[in-house]
Scaffold this motif. Sequence first.
Motif, PDB file in Angstrom:
ATOM      1  N   ILE A 286       7.936  31.571 -14.387  1.00 56.01           N
ATOM      2  CA  ILE A 286       7.856  32.730 -13.492  1.00 56.01           C
ATOM      3  C   ILE A 286       7.505  32.297 -12.075  1.00 56.01           C
ATOM      4  N   ILE A 287       6.450  31.505 -11.948  1.00 54.85           N
ATOM      5  CA  ILE A 287       5.919  31.133 -10.630  1.00 54.85           C
ATOM      6  C   ILE A 287       6.888  30.224  -9.875  1.00 54.85           C
ATOM      7  N   SER A 288       7.662  29.429 -10.605  1.00 60.04           N
ATOM      8  CA  SER A 288       8.578  28.483  -9.961  1.00 60.04           C
ATOM      9  C   SER A 288       9.930  29.085  -9.629  1.00 60.04           C
ATOM     10  N   SER A 289      10.181  30.304 -10.060  1.00 63.36           N
ATOM     11  CA  SER A 289      11.493  30.899  -9.816  1.00 63.36           C
ATOM     12  C   SER A 289      11.679  31.212  -8.337  1.00 63.36           C
ATOM     13  N   SER A 290      12.908  31.076  -7.859  1.00 62.02           N
ATOM     14  CA  SER A 290      13.221  31.342  -6.456  1.00 62.02           C
ATOM     15  C   SER A 290      12.908  32.785  -6.079  1.00 62.02           C
ATOM     16  N   HIS A 291      13.197  33.713  -6.981  1.00 58.45           N
ATOM     17  CA  HIS A 291      12.941  35.128  -6.689  1.00 58.45           C
ATOM     18  C   HIS A 291      11.450  35.389  -6.510  1.00 58.45           C
ATOM     19  N   PHE A 292      10.621  34.808  -7.365  1.00 60.10           N
ATOM     20  CA  PHE A 292       9.181  35.025  -7.232  1.00 60.10           C
ATOM     21  C   PHE A 292       8.658  34.403  -5.941  1.00 60.10           C
ATOM     22  N   ILE A 293       9.085  33.183  -5.612  1.00 61.86           N
ATOM     23  CA  ILE A 293       8.595  32.507  -4.408  1.00 61.86           C
ATOM     24  C   ILE A 293       8.916  33.322  -3.162  1.00 61.86           C
TER      25      ILE A 293
ATOM     26  N   LEU B 197      -8.932  22.975  19.068  1.00 56.80           N
ATOM     27  CA  LEU B 197      -7.940  23.962  19.480  1.00 56.80           C
ATOM     28  C   LEU B 197      -7.222  23.493  20.735  1.00 56.80           C
ATOM     29  N   SER B 198      -5.931  23.631  20.724  1.00 54.97           N
ATOM     30  CA  SER B 198      -5.132  23.194  21.855  1.00 54.97           C
ATOM     31  C   SER B 198      -4.667  24.407  22.634  1.00 54.97           C
ATOM     32  N   SER B 199      -3.849  24.173  23.662  1.00 56.37           N
ATOM     33  CA  SER B 199      -3.359  25.281  24.469  1.00 56.37           C
ATOM     34  C   SER B 199      -2.258  26.052  23.754  1.00 56.37           C
ATOM     35  N   LYS B 200      -1.844  25.581  22.580  1.00 55.09           N
ATOM     36  CA  LYS B 200      -0.811  26.265  21.826  1.00 55.09           C
ATOM     37  C   LYS B 200      -1.167  26.258  20.349  1.00 55.09           C
ATOM     38  N   VAL B 201      -1.150  27.409  19.729  1.00 48.65           N
ATOM     39  CA  VAL B 201      -1.439  27.505  18.305  1.00 48.65           C
ATOM     40  C   VAL B 201      -0.258  28.159  17.601  1.00 48.65           C
ATOM     41  N   TYR B 202      -0.201  27.983  16.297  1.00 52.41           N
ATOM     42  CA  TYR B 202       0.855  28.541  15.474  1.00 52.41           C
ATOM     43  C   TYR B 202       0.213  29.318  14.333  1.00 52.41           C
ATOM     44  N   THR B 203       0.864  30.361  13.900  1.00 50.25           N
ATOM     45  CA  THR B 203       0.431  31.064  12.700  1.00 50.25           C
ATOM     46  C   THR B 203       1.410  30.734  11.576  1.00 50.25           C
ATOM     47  N   TYR B 204       0.863  30.566  10.379  1.00 54.42           N
ATOM     48  CA  TYR B 204       1.727  30.357   9.227  1.00 54.42           C
ATOM     49  C   TYR B 204       1.142  31.092   8.027  1.00 54.42           C
ATOM     50  N   VAL B 205       2.006  31.351   7.055  1.00 53.19           N
ATOM     51  CA  VAL B 205       1.615  32.063   5.841  1.00 53.19           C
ATOM     52  C   VAL B 205       1.641  31.070   4.687  1.00 53.19           C
ATOM     53  N   GLU B 206       0.584  31.038   3.916  1.00 55.85           N
ATOM     54  CA  GLU B 206       0.556  30.161   2.757  1.00 55.85           C
ATOM     55  C   GLU B 206       1.636  30.561   1.774  1.00 55.85           C
ATOM     56  N   SER B 207       2.375  29.591   1.274  1.00 55.65           N
ATOM     57  CA  SER B 207       3.528  29.906   0.428  1.00 55.65           C
ATOM     58  C   SER B 207       3.773  28.792  -0.575  1.00 55.65           C
ATOM     59  N   LEU B 208       4.685  29.072  -1.503  1.00 55.52           N
ATOM     60  CA  LEU B 208       5.135  28.104  -2.496  1.00 55.52           C
ATOM     61  C   LEU B 208       6.498  27.510  -2.141  1.00 55.52           C
TER      62      LEU B 208
ATOM     63  N   SER C  83       0.271  24.134   2.431  1.00 50.95           N
ATOM     64  CA  SER C  83      -0.443  24.720   1.307  1.00 50.95           C
ATOM     65  C   SER C  83      -0.261  23.910   0.029  1.00 50.95           C
ATOM     66  N   THR C  84       0.959  23.411  -0.194  1.00 50.26           N
ATOM     67  CA  THR C  84       1.232  22.597  -1.380  1.00 50.26           C
ATOM     68  C   THR C  84       1.176  21.107  -1.077  1.00 50.26           C
ATOM     69  N   ARG C  85       1.138  20.755   0.226  1.00 52.36           N
ATOM     70  CA  ARG C  85       1.093  19.371   0.696  1.00 52.36           C
ATOM     71  C   ARG C  85       2.385  18.605   0.398  1.00 52.36           C
ATOM     72  N   ASN C  86       3.447  19.323   0.191  1.00 54.77           N
ATOM     73  CA  ASN C  86       4.745  18.688  -0.032  1.00 54.77           C
ATOM     74  C   ASN C  86       5.504  18.597   1.280  1.00 54.77           C
ATOM     75  N   SER C  87       6.324  17.553   1.419  1.00 58.21           N
ATOM     76  CA  SER C  87       7.083  17.365   2.651  1.00 58.21           C
ATOM     77  C   SER C  87       8.402  16.673   2.329  1.00 58.21           C
ATOM     78  N   ARG C  88       9.299  16.713   3.295  1.00 60.08           N
ATOM     79  CA  ARG C  88      10.587  16.032   3.164  1.00 60.08           C
ATOM     80  C   ARG C  88      11.077  15.585   4.530  1.00 60.08           C
TER      81      ARG C  88
ATOM     82  N   SER D 235      -0.883  27.607  -8.185  1.00 49.19           N
ATOM     83  CA  SER D 235      -0.655  26.209  -8.556  1.00 49.19           C
ATOM     84  C   SER D 235      -1.402  25.856  -9.833  1.00 49.19           C
ATOM     85  N   ARG D 236      -2.585  26.427 -10.019  1.00 48.37           N
ATOM     86  CA  ARG D 236      -3.338  26.194 -11.248  1.00 48.37           C
ATOM     87  C   ARG D 236      -2.694  26.918 -12.423  1.00 48.37           C
ATOM     88  N   CYS D 237      -2.210  28.130 -12.188  1.00 43.70           N
ATOM     89  CA  CYS D 237      -1.600  28.904 -13.269  1.00 43.70           C
ATOM     90  C   CYS D 237      -0.334  28.236 -13.799  1.00 43.70           C
TER      91      CYS D 237
END
Length: 377
Positions: free
Chosen positions: A53-60, A361-372, A143-148, A41-43
């Motif tokens: 480069i960073i914003s391209s769909s292929h790179f993401i 922590l609750s009785s259910k957790v989720y794993t996620y991968v940081e992404s763009l 990770s980016t704090r964006n939502s829709r 995000s800084r780059c």
Amino acid sequence: MRSKKFKPMASHESTNPDTIPFIPEEIMYNVFLRLTVRDLSRCKGVCNSWRSIISSSHFIKTHLSKSSNDPHFTQHRLLSSYTPFNSDLQLKSCSIYSLLNEPHNIEALELEYPDTITYVVGYCNGLICLTGRGNYVFFWNPSTRNSRKLPMLDTITRRYKHITYGFCYNELADDFKVFAVATTDWKHEMSVYSSKSDSWRLIGDFVSYKLPSGGYLGNGAMHWLVTPNLQLKDVPQRFPYIISLDVIRDTFREVMLPNCGEAIMTWSVGTFCENLCVLRKMSLDARVELWVMRDCGDQDSWIKLFTIPHMDRLNRSLYVTPTPICTSVNGDIMLLVDSTIVLYDTKDNTFRDLLNNRSCLSSKVYTYVESLVSPSL
């Protein structure tokens, strides 16, 4: 021969994008693939070529794939939801890599989420799906704090009091889907949202299943552990089984649980290493077995991966069943047991607490991968 002297670069020149030496795009591409989402995000603000480069769909997509397949889980995080008494939902996150390697320095960070969220539907392919009051549905990238906010599912909310959701990704069509199951007594009506069309459509009714809240994505399908509707005629009385929803064809099928021939105290369904899994707690000695299905819908493809031996904290409640989170590079299994993150050493059958904090922590957790990945698809 005298050495050549170079004139030092002025401080204002070091931040000027025009002074950046030329580096082939393929080299920068590979360098960027190794950076975190925060660094990327800084780059993006350095120059237009880097942003392109960073914003391209292929790179993401390539960056997400590389991060998802990292055996050290450097970009993986745990997400837990917690609702204090008379308060709003709280979401906290911590690094899986830190849990495995630096458990004494781990810190669960509180996340800011959009709108008034009441439930975490799940994670898939870089995005998290949330629901809010009024049955609104959101796509969110923490990770980016964006939502829709998605279009309102108003065709069924006026007729049904209870709606549960499932979230998945159709890789072949590059399409995020949300399944909404509206329930009245034993009748269920399912609709599906497609990010490609940005709209909902009705799949159909089914009345012979009692679906629980949520669902689990594995082997390219959504799964629910269900019981038959015994109030209806001509419905066979049998053991609990799994309803599988093909996320490409939007069709249902029944999947039978693995046959063990022993008395079972509890069953639970989940996802382990992107495969459908079931955990069963045995009545005789309270051990827990984890089975995975290698091929979706193939009863003969059930494989028992490991058995968790008797564990004192599992006997605090007859119905406490550990939830598998991930497998470390040396084969240890990270589990959620009650409100404690535990590492199970499969070689010597020992347990080690990694994080114990009932306030986050609750009785259910989720794993996620940081992404763009952008929620605005």
